[in-house]
Design a protein around this motif. Structure first.
Motif, PDB file in Angstrom:
ATOM      1  N   LEU A  88      -4.225  -1.351  -6.482  1.00 23.97           N
ATOM      2  CA  LEU A  88      -2.917  -1.157  -7.101  1.00 23.97           C
ATOM      3  C   LEU A  88      -1.985  -0.423  -6.138  1.00 23.97           C
ATOM      4  N   SER A  89      -2.514   0.542  -5.414  1.00 23.68           N
ATOM      5  CA  SER A  89      -1.684   1.265  -4.442  1.00 23.68           C
ATOM      6  C   SER A  89      -1.170   0.325  -3.369  1.00 23.68           C
ATOM      7  N   ASN A  90      -2.039  -0.584  -2.900  1.00 20.73           N
ATOM      8  CA  ASN A  90      -1.614  -1.556  -1.891  1.00 20.73           C
ATOM      9  C   ASN A  90      -0.498  -2.450  -2.420  1.00 20.73           C
ATOM     10  N   ILE A  91      -0.653  -2.884  -3.678  1.00 23.85           N
ATOM     11  CA  ILE A  91       0.379  -3.751  -4.259  1.00 23.85           C
ATOM     12  C   ILE A  91       1.694  -2.976  -4.360  1.00 23.85           C
ATOM     13  N   LEU A  92       1.598  -1.725  -4.770  1.00 21.14           N
ATOM     14  CA  LEU A  92       2.815  -0.930  -4.896  1.00 21.14           C
ATOM     15  C   LEU A  92       3.453  -0.678  -3.524  1.00 21.14           C
ATOM     16  N   ASP A  93       2.628  -0.538  -2.500  1.00 21.19           N
ATOM     17  CA  ASP A  93       3.182  -0.414  -1.140  1.00 21.19           C
ATOM     18  C   ASP A  93       3.953  -1.672  -0.768  1.00 21.19           C
ATOM     19  N   LEU A  94       3.360  -2.821  -1.134  1.00 26.36           N
ATOM     20  CA  LEU A  94       4.003  -4.103  -0.847  1.00 26.36           C
ATOM     21  C   LEU A  94       5.373  -4.185  -1.527  1.00 26.36           C
ATOM     22  N   VAL A  95       5.399  -3.843  -2.807  1.00 27.32           N
ATOM     23  CA  VAL A  95       6.656  -4.002  -3.541  1.00 27.32           C
ATOM     24  C   VAL A  95       7.676  -2.929  -3.159  1.00 27.32           C
TER      25      VAL A  95
END
Lengths: 482, 95, 485
Positions: B31-38
């Protein structure tokens, strides 16, 4: 028969070369023989298919057959089919026998089509490889070590493998176009609102759009004729007349203005794909089209915006799967909370849970403006890019995907790398415009897709251009070696 | 943006998802990676941009006020996990 | 220091549409469980909502009735939470752009002063189903018939300062929605329910205290009791140095107290966002003007007209103007009888009494307004006395015919024959010598009161049929003659 198109099969039925029962039996036999490997179907419905075929033959004998009467197709398992399990690729709905038909299914039934069964898909359409299916991944007929793409991977694999001449799909971020490209077939995502969403299990309501998948643009046109149209049961369905998409297929492409967005030809993209796409563009020039560069400057923001909007809508859309009225309920719940959490925890797979959590987080108190509202603003920027570009040109072209089909398991460990495979398809769902992927060559013996994008309701022009391209090339006629 | 175990537990509760203890860390990372992406979005100034909730600026159609659906209880409850006396059954709710 | 209560109310009025807000299932009350819950109401996978235009019309009509801003673009949002009687896992509501913006109503306080109460907003939303906890030992049963019934949630400003004001406000809103015909107002069936937000503070303070919300109270009396009880509870806690917890409380009518609801969710986070399955509702001036043209006369305007046209007392005018059916009934009686005051007395007296006793709605009154008017005509023309009229009215209620038929068949015509009356008067005087003596010996100014006794006797002898004016005149004449003689 393996590479026969819907148009050719319709001809065969019309001339009495074969009956619908014979045709249907042929495909059922193919499914029996090949689907152990391809796993492109979740549910096959032989009895129902043969009964429909028989009814179609009788209709034809009585002289009241239409274009689609007796033609076999398959439905992505996201479309509700009355009396037939509709799983959406999920354990959550493994036991769900839909009590009603999706509008799209209803349309095909009324047209006299034969449904062979329900095709495999990423769970709740969340995925780009078909690997998130509860029923195991479908495989790419061109190389069964490779994924067929997703989420409509089962539909694409079944068509490419000769198990059905056409199938329905749905496209939320590329789920029709990407597997069509990876399997070497033709797939169209219509304008948002063109095809009814009623009965198509929602992933992200403002992005989801059902569409046709088949070998050729002509077949896509035939299918879209059946699928498209206003549906009073869907508030987002648009009340506009539906043209006969087959009538304009042979229009000339002289003077067609093609735009090439520089953002689609840079960054991490397989050079073989770039080459094949450029060759295809030259083909269009030969057909009389002119080419110019356009810009879609916010393309790099499409994936970030999508991975807020789609999970946010999904987190809410999937709340109905609570084990109360249908679907999976966990064993012996101790109380209500336990029932909710275990039914959903056990019923949903990893990727679905991941997206539900991302969406839940993005909408939660204190984050709405930073994530959801921001993503909707970016969405408008992306739409404006397309509106601007399409005011200069008729059709935007580029690769459908940055890479050909990848190996099963290759991108599973890293969700982000999987997300990046949708980089060229995802922005179109945000804008709501139509796009089609047509085969345009090979890279490492794997198919390459050319994506063509048009303005709202430009399906006729897209299908026309794709058809003209297919009259001049034979990429779409290639079939995987046995 | 980085999420920790507590964040994941809170989100999982809001979404009513049972997450196995040993999986929490992996979810937190994913989830942290996805949030970094967005988070790329944050670099864009969108102050004057009207949010776009739907692809086209279409408006809601109005349905006529007519009863078109009759009693379909038996048909619709064939797929229900637990029904008694026409009621869907869930573990006792304590208010 | 003096305490002051601050009260704001959220009223849920079920809109009187035939079908649900987003589906074609019926909204009729009282059907067998789940027989009015279709695929959309059950939130089957793939189903989608389509908005009922009649719910929109009703909401706009309400907005116009309270002089509110109308939302020319309103948007449905999803309020996400899990509950078994909420099939989609979210309630479709309107948070950011409601259909009705700020408006107001005027309420009349006990001392006759008018107080303006602000309405913050009114928005459309769908009702949930019902959870039945008592039917089964270890399970809760879910009935989704009510799921998707259109609601108008009317949110007031925290403008009320007492339970009485709150009830006056609720009654006012109730009168408006029923007058508009957009809600049947049936509180027992849950068509009109109220959440009460209550806090207390020292009078003169600006800041609000922590508030509690008492949910789903469904009678005017309970609203008053719940608020009064809650005010006392809060003041007691604060005076003991305690602290008010911001919470949802449940009013228990049996015990007449509110109690804390065991918190279902520690912290509610409803994750509102615009519903992507529905598009923005956009209306224009033409639409609003068309709805405005159908706006019926509302209680305030009608009350003013009643004061002017019928010269009613302020109280009578207020009561009789509150509800459309009642007002219409009253006006028909008044016009038939040609006597508004008499009509008002009868409608608010005898008629209301029997309606209440028989739990009958005025629409279903067995005595029509025309019939009651006919009865009053017979009082006016002295065919019967007021007392006999009550007897006739009861017979009419029981279905024994029109006023004239009952009077005729029961022989209740007033006796005006002066000879007959005189002989009855003479008989009574002769039979009650002690009372006659008292009369004769009394001071002249006390005699007026004493005549009542003889009146009663004569009326009794005539079975109520003697003309009271004539009896009184004769008695006075004869008794005074005895006294003076």
């Amino acid at each position: 028969m393996l590479d026969k198109t819907l148009a050719e099969l319709a001809q065969g039925l019309a001339t009495g070369e074969f009956s619908s029962v014979e045709l249907t039996q042929h495909y059922l036999d193919r499914i029996n023989a090949e689907d152990g490997t391809l796993n492109s179907f979740i549910t096959v419905t032989p009895e129902q298919a043969l009964a429909q075929a028989e009814a179609a033959d009788q209709l034809r004998a009585a002289g009241s057959a239409g274009t689609f009467t007796g033609l076999p197709i398959a439905h992505k398992d996201i479309f509700c089919t009355q009396g037939v399990r509709t799983s959406c690729g999920s354990k959550m709905l493994d036991n769900f026998v839909s009590p009603y038909n999706a509008t799209v299914v209803e349309h095909f039934n009324q047209a006299g089509a034969v449904s062979l069964g329900k095709t495999n898909m990423d769970e709740f359409a969340m995925g780009s490889s078909n690997e998130s299916s509860f029923y195991g991944p479908a495989r790419n007929p061109w190389n069964t070590d490779c994924v067929p793409g997703g989420s409509s991977g089962g539909s694409a694999a079944a068509i490419a493998g000769g198990l059905t001449p056409g199938a329905t799909g749905s496209d939320t971020g590329g789920s029709i176009r990407q597997p069509a490209a990876l399997c070497g077939i033709t797939g169209l995502k219509p304008t948002y609102g063109r095809v009814s969403r009623y009965g198509m299990i929602a992933y992200a309501s403002s992005l989801d759009q059902g569409g046709p998948m088949a070998r050729t643009a002509e077949d896509n046109a035939m299918m879209l004729n059946v699928m498209a149209g206003f549906d009073p049961k869907d508030s987002t369905s648009l009340d506009r007349p539906v043209p006969d998409y087959t009538l304009t297929l042979n229009d000339s492409l002289k003077g067609l203005k093609i735009g090439l967005p520089k953002e689609f030809f840079s960054g991490e993209i397989d050079p073989q794909i770039t080459t094949q796409v450029q060759n295809a563009i030259r083909e269009f020039e030969a057909l009389g089209a002119t080419v110019q560069e356009v810009s879609l400057p916010n393309t790099h923001l499409a994936i970030p915006a999508y991975y807020i909007i789609a999970p946010a809508e999904a987190s809410s859309n999937l709340s109905r799967f609570d084990g109360v009225r249908y679907g999976y309920r966990c064993e012996d719940p101790t109380d209500l909370e336990d029932m909710y959490k275990r039914s959903r925890g056990e019923g949903f797979g990893e990727e679905v849970k991941r997206r539900i959590m991302v969406g839940t987080y993005a909408l939660s108190e204190g984050f709405y403006d930073a994530y959801y509202k921001k993503a909707l603003q970016i969405r408008r920027l992306i739409q404006q890019d397309y509106v601007n570009a399409l005011s200069e040109v008729d059709i935007i072209m580029g690769p459908t995907t940055p890479h050909p089909a990848f190996k099963l398991g290759e991108k599973n460990a890293d969700p982000i790398s999987m997300y990046m495979e949708d980089i060229f398809t995802i922005s179109l769902n945000l804008a709501g415009m139509p796009g089609i992927s047509v085969p345009c060559g090979f890279a490492n013996q794997l198919p390459v897709g050319l994506q063509m994008i048009g303005n709202y309701f430009a399906e006729e022009r897209l299908l026309n251009a794709a058809h003209q391209f297919q009259q001049a090339t034979d990429w779409h006629k290639q079939t995987p070696g046995q | 943006m980085s999420l920790d175990r507590t964040d994941v537990e809170k989100i999982a509760h809001l979404a009513r998802l049972n997450i196995a203890e040993q999986d929490i860390q992996e979810y937190a990372e994913n989830l942290s990676n996805i949030l970094d992406l967005v988070d790329q979005m944050q670099a864009v100034d969108t102050q004057d941009i009207t949010p776009m909730a739907h692809p086209m600026d279409a408006i809601q159609r109005l349905r006529l006020d007519e009863v078109t659906e009759g009693n379909q209880r038996d048909h619709l409850q064939t797929v229900a996990p637990a029904v008694e006396a026409g009621l869907f059954q869930v573990p006792k709710v304590i208010e | 220091m003096e305490w002051e209560a601050v009260i704001g109310l959220e009223i849920h009025a079920q809109l009187a549409t035939k079908s649900k807000i987003f589906s074609g299932a019926s909204t009729a009350f009282g059907a067998e469980p789940n027989t009015q819950a279709c695929a959309v109401d059950l939130a089957l996978p793939g189903t989608l909502p389509v908005f009922n235009g009649e719910a929109l019309r009703m909401a706009v009509l309400f907005g116009l009735a309270i002089d509110a801003e109308i939302g020319y673009t309103s948007v449905f949002d999803r309020k996400n939470y899990f509950y078994p009687d909420l099939p989609k896992g979210y309630q479709t509501s309107q948070l950011f752009h409601p259909i009705v913006g700020t408006g107001y109503v005027d309420i009349t306080l006990d001392d006759g002063t008018i107080k303006r109460v602000g309405v913050t907003r009114a928005h459309l939303e769908e009702d949930a189903g019902k959870s039945l906890h008592e039917e089964f030992p270890n399970m809760t049963g879910i009935d989704l018939n009510r799921a998707g019934t259109p609601l108008l949630e009317i949110v007031s400003e925290p403008d009320m300062r007492s339970a009485e004001e709150a009830v006056a406000y609720v009654k006012k809103i109730h009168a408006i929605v029923t007058n508009l015909g957009i809600c049947d107002g049936n509180m027992a069936e849950g068509s009109f329910r109220c959440d009460c937000n209550v806090s207390v503070r020292y009078k003169g303070e600006e800041e609000f205290g922590n508030r509690t919300e008492s949910k789903n109270i469904n009678s005017f009396r309970f609203i008053e009791k719940a608020i009064k009880g809650e005010i006392i509870r809060q003041i007691d806690i604060l005076e003991d140095g305690g602290h008010i917890t911001q919470e949802t409380r449940l009013y228990d009518a049996n015990k007449d107290e509110t109690r804390s609801m065991r918190s279902k969710e520690e912290a509610n986070d409803y994750r509102y966002f615009p519903c992507p399955d529905l598009l923005p509702i956009v209306i224009d001036d033409d639409y609003v003007n068309q709805v405005r043209a159908t706006l019926p006369e509302l209680p305030d305007a009608r009350k003013a007209r009643f004061l002017e046209q019928y010269k009613l007392s302020d109280y009578d005018a207020m009561v009789l103007s509150a509800y459309r059916d009642l007002s219409h009934y009253f006006e028909t009686v008044a016009n038939t009888a040609g006597d508004a005051k008499l009509a008002a007395n009868w409608v608010m007296g005898e008629l209301s009494k029997l309606l209440n006793q028989n739990d009958t709605d005025i629409k279903d009154s067995p005595v029509s307004a025309e019939q009651l008017g006919g009865l009053l005509l017979r009082i006016k023309d002295n065919t019967i006395t007021g007392k006999i009229a009550k007897q006739v009215f009861e017979a009419m209620w029981a279905g024994e015919g029109s006023a004239d038929e009952v009077i005729e068949s029961k022989g209740l015509k007033q006796v005006t024959d002066s000879g007959a009356i005189e002989s009855m008067v003479d008989d009574v005087i002769a039979a009650n010598q002690p009372q006659v003596d008292q009369y004769v010996n009394a001071e002249p100014d006390k005699r007026g009161k004493m005549i009542g006794f003889f009146m009663g006797k004569v009326m009794q002898a005539s079975q109520g049929k003697a003309n009271p004016g004539q009896v009184q005149g004769l008695l006075k004449q004869k008794l005074d003659a005895l006294a003076d003689g």
